[in-house]
Each structure stands twice: as C-alpha cells, then as structure tokens.
Design a protein around this motif. Structure first.
Motif, PDB file in Angstrom:
ATOM      1  N   GLY A 207      -0.708  19.799  14.280  1.00  0.00           N
ATOM      2  CA  GLY A 207      -2.122  19.501  14.433  1.00  0.00           C
ATOM      3  C   GLY A 207      -2.330  18.270  15.295  1.00  0.00           C
ATOM      4  N   ASN A 216      -7.573  18.448  14.112  1.00  0.00           N
ATOM      5  CA  ASN A 216      -7.540  19.875  14.403  1.00  0.00           C
ATOM      6  C   ASN A 216      -6.238  20.448  13.872  1.00  0.00           C
ATOM      7  OD1 ASN A 216      -9.997  20.045  16.114  1.00  0.00           O
ATOM      8  ND2 ASN A 216      -8.837  18.663  17.435  1.00  0.00           N
ATOM      9  N   PRO A 217      -6.289  21.361  12.931  1.00  0.00           N
ATOM     10  CA  PRO A 217      -5.051  21.893  12.346  1.00  0.00           C
ATOM     11  C   PRO A 217      -4.261  22.681  13.374  1.00  0.00           C
ATOM     12  CG  PRO A 217      -6.949  23.161  11.617  1.00  0.00           C
ATOM     13  CD  PRO A 217      -7.493  21.977  12.354  1.00  0.00           C
ATOM     14  N   SER A 219      -2.644  25.508  15.498  1.00  0.00           N
ATOM     15  CA  SER A 219      -3.122  26.859  15.766  1.00  0.00           C
ATOM     16  C   SER A 219      -2.339  27.471  16.918  1.00  0.00           C
ATOM     17  CB  SER A 219      -4.623  26.846  16.096  1.00  0.00           C
ATOM     18  OG  SER A 219      -4.866  26.162  17.313  1.00  0.00           O
ATOM     19  N   ARG A 242      -5.509  30.018  12.890  1.00  0.00           N
ATOM     20  CA  ARG A 242      -5.282  28.833  12.057  1.00  0.00           C
ATOM     21  C   ARG A 242      -5.079  29.272  10.602  1.00  0.00           C
ATOM     22  NH1 ARG A 242     -10.122  27.282  14.924  1.00  0.00           N
ATOM     23  NH2 ARG A 242      -9.710  25.714  16.525  1.00  0.00           N
ATOM     24  N   ILE A 243      -4.338  28.537   9.825  1.00  0.00           N
ATOM     25  CA  ILE A 243      -3.483  27.387  10.166  1.00  0.00           C
ATOM     26  C   ILE A 243      -2.096  27.957  10.416  1.00  0.00           C
ATOM     27  CG2 ILE A 243      -2.451  25.256   9.286  1.00  0.00           C
ATOM     28  CD1 ILE A 243      -4.975  24.938   7.554  1.00  0.00           C
ATOM     29  N   GLU A 245       1.797  28.037  10.783  1.00  0.00           N
ATOM     30  CA  GLU A 245       2.999  27.318  10.359  1.00  0.00           C
ATOM     31  C   GLU A 245       4.101  27.437  11.414  1.00  0.00           C
ATOM     32  OE1 GLU A 245       4.086  28.671   6.483  1.00  0.00           O
ATOM     33  OE2 GLU A 245       2.353  27.727   5.517  1.00  0.00           O
ATOM     34  N   LEU A 274       0.845  32.458   9.151  1.00  0.00           N
ATOM     35  CA  LEU A 274      -0.392  31.743   8.861  1.00  0.00           C
ATOM     36  C   LEU A 274      -0.420  31.313   7.400  1.00  0.00           C
ATOM     37  CD1 LEU A 274      -2.785  34.174  10.752  1.00  0.00           C
ATOM     38  CD2 LEU A 274      -2.034  31.918  11.531  1.00  0.00           C
ATOM     39  N   ARG A 275      -0.892  30.115   7.160  1.00  0.00           N
ATOM     40  CA  ARG A 275      -0.941  29.577   5.797  1.00  0.00           C
ATOM     41  C   ARG A 275      -2.033  30.298   4.998  1.00  0.00           C
ATOM     42  NH1 ARG A 275      -1.568  23.322   5.735  1.00  0.00           N
ATOM     43  NH2 ARG A 275       0.323  23.641   7.021  1.00  0.00           N
TER      44      ARG A 275
END
Length: 384
Positions: A207, A216-217, A219, A242-243, A245, A274-275
C-alpha cells in the motif's frame, strides 16, 4: 603500429555503406565500447466501427535516448529515457561472472530492467513484428522493476532468476517480486530455431500513502488497449482489485524459425489473491505467423528475437498475422473479454530504418457493451 580502434570512420570511403554503418559508438584500444542509442517512432492511427469512442490520431509514439558502456565478456551498462512519455526505461549495470571468477556461471545485473515473465514483453519495442504487443501481454506482463537478476545462457538452454523490490523509477508499484524463466532451444542456429519455455513470478504489492496522509491499500489492475498505441480508452479493464495480497503470473512460450517462415505463441495467466474474497483469475494467449518474402530470417539470440536484417539494397519485406485473446471476467469482476485479429506488413529499409502497417479488427464484450473497432495503423521508425 596501427591503433586498435574500430569506428565506422576508419573504413575507406569507397567501402562505407550508410545502410549498415552508422558512427554511433566508439571502441577504445582495450575493447571498451562507449556510445548512444536512439529509438524514434511516429505513428498514425485511423478508427472505424468504434461507436465514436476513438479519435483519429498521428503523433510521436516513442522518443527514446540512451547511452551505454560495455566491454565484451566483462560488463555492460545502459541508461535509457523516453522523452515522449517522460519515463525511465532500462537503467542497469551487468557483469559477467567469467571476468571475475574465471569460469562462466552466468551474468549478474542490478538496476531497473524488464522482469522475465513474458516472451513478447521482453522483446525490444523497436524489434516487435507488430506495432503493439498482444492483449494478454499488455494486461499480465509485469514490465520493469527495480532489483537484480541472474541469467545463464547456453546454446541449447537458458535460465533467468530475479528478485525485485522498490517498484519502478517512476515511484509506482511498490512491493516485491520473485520471478524466473527457463527455455530449451534444441535448434539454435541462424535461420533455424526452436524455442520452448516457461516463466513464473509472485508479486506482493504494498500500500501507499499520498501527500495528504491518505493510505491506499495494495491493489492490482489488469487491462489492455485494442493493440493501438495512440489512445487511452480501454475496452477491457479489471478495475482496481483490492486488497491484493499477492499476484501469481505464469507463462508458456514457443517459437519456431525456419528460414523466412516463423511461428510464435504464448499463453499467460494471473491469479490475484484478495483478502477476504475469492481469488481473481485472468488469462489470455496469442499466436502469430511471419513470412519474410525477400528470404531473410528473423533474428534470435539469448532467448529473444530481433529485427530482420535486410540483405538487398531495397530492404526486406515481411508479412505477419496474429490472433490474440484476453479474458478478464471472473466471479463478480466483469473486466470483459476481447479478441483481436491483426494483419501487418514490415518493410526493413536498412538495419536502422523500418516502416510498419497494421490492420486490427477487435471484438470486445464488457458488461454487455460491445465495441468492435477496426483500426488502421502506420509507423515510421529510426533505431540504432
């Protein structure tokens, strides 16, 4: 004793050929080679059947200037900047292990350079058979990153491993990546090549915090243009995922060159973890054929292809046909699907001058919006 210096100016006047000898570098007596490189492209794009999405355009595509220093079998370094897009390109230094260890264990490179996932993506943008890269290459290839890599090149195989951290020189794409590529070349001689390979990578994006302190996480975004370089409107786009990993990229590649004929193909996919959500999958492939009507062959060296070098004073003429397809629909993410047919012709006037023409027929479907543009493109290129 005559000095051991080689430049184009040393040749007798009656032997000088402007088609093959341009004095763009200087070789010192100890073999140190210093020079500069240039890539200039001017494009023209014309659109039809596009529902008014695109505007006809003609302007500079690339204005790249670079400098290099190298000593064969010892080291090489380069710095390249594109004044058209105002972005840094290759900025790296590489050393050959044989010069340090007395035996060839490969070459170590540090700096800002292309990652090894993607055959077409690692081909110089001045040496591609088509004016623009295929749909899956645009969407999935990771392009350049800051880091280091090691490459071992032999006549019948090659292996490349890389570790990258710190994003790129434009200050984007923070995170880290590990990547590898291997290829087997049972046939590898001028005009006769069989190349079979594959690649893997894992990228863990980070991020970012902007100047206002907004976080901003991490992406990932996968998207592609309809194989035309003077536009910005894309027909397929995953949007920001997002988010994220990590993202795993995979590729399979094949090339056959038999005299004036060649076939090249590649499959690429990406899985974005993705989380708190199911992983997102994207995939695509392309295949194309090439025929050099004047009898020359496409060049090949160290796991990559290069331009046709004309043998006739009138240059070399090549015809190419490509099909590429990309699927960015997966689960709730409707990034769209697109398939393109591209017919092209390349006229290699000299080693340094090339004219290209492409006709692209694109078919796309994104969220039930179908746009199927027809694109005619031309390019004039100077590269040395």
């Amino acid at each position: 004793m005559a000095p051991a210096i080689a430049t184009a100016a040393d040749a007798p006047r009656n032997d000088y050929d402007w088609r093959t000898n341009w004095p763009t570098h200087y070789v010192f007596a100890d073999g140190t080679d210093v020079g500069f490189s240039l890539k200039y492209q001017y494009d023209l794009d014309r659109f039809s059947n596009d529902q008014g999405v695109y505007e006809d355009a003609q302007t500079n595509r690339r204005k790249e200037f670079g400098m290099f220093i190298r000593k064969k079998g010892v080291y090489d370094g380069t710095v390249v900047f594109d004044f058209q897009t105002k972005t840094w390109l290759d900025v790296f230094f590489r050393v050959q292990s044989k010069a340090l260890l007395g035996a060839d264990y490969g070459a170590l490179r540090v700096g800002f350079m292309k990652t090894p996932v993607g055959f077409e993506g690692n081909t110089s943008t001045g040496s591609t058979s088509f004016m623009e890269t295929s749909l899956p290459m645009q969407a999935i290839y990771a392009n350049r990153r800051l880091g280091m890599d090691w490459a071992l090149t032999r006549k019948n195989y090659l292996v490349q491993l890389g570790y990258y951290k710190g994003g790129n020189l434009q200050g984007d794409l923070d995170g880290r990546m590990v990547a590898g590529r291997a290829a087997w070349t049972p046939l590898n001689s001028p005009g006769i090549v069989l190349h079979l390979g594959g690649s893997l990578s894992r990228e863990s994006p980070q991020g970012t915090t902007d100047g206002r302190g907004h976080y901003n996480p991490p992406s990932v975004r996968l998207r592609a243009l309809p194989e035309a370089g003077l536009i910005t409107q894309r027909l397929v786009d995953s949007g920001a995922l997002r988010i994220a990993e990590h993202v795993d990229r995979r590729g399979l590649e094949a090339l056959w060159i038999g005299g004036p004929w060649s076939v090249q193909s590649e499959y690429l996919d990406a899985k974005v973890k993705l989380r708190g959500r199911p992983a997102y999958d994207a995939r695509g492939w392309y295949a194309y054929g090439s025929w050099v009507m004047t009898g020359e062959s496409r060049g090949y060296s160290a796991g990559n292809v290069s331009d046709v070098v004309p043998k006739s004073p009138w240059g070399a003429l090549e015809f190419v046909l490509r099909y590429s397809t990309l699927d960015l629909d997966d689960g709730i993410t409707r990034g769209g699907t697109e398939s393109d047919w591209t017919l092209g012709a390349n006229w290699y006037l000299t080693k340094f001058l090339k004219l290209q023409a492409n006709y692209v027929r694109a078919t796309s479907d994104r969220r039930d919006l179908r746009i199927d543009p027809h694109i005619f493109e031309m390019r004039a290129q100077i590269m040395f």
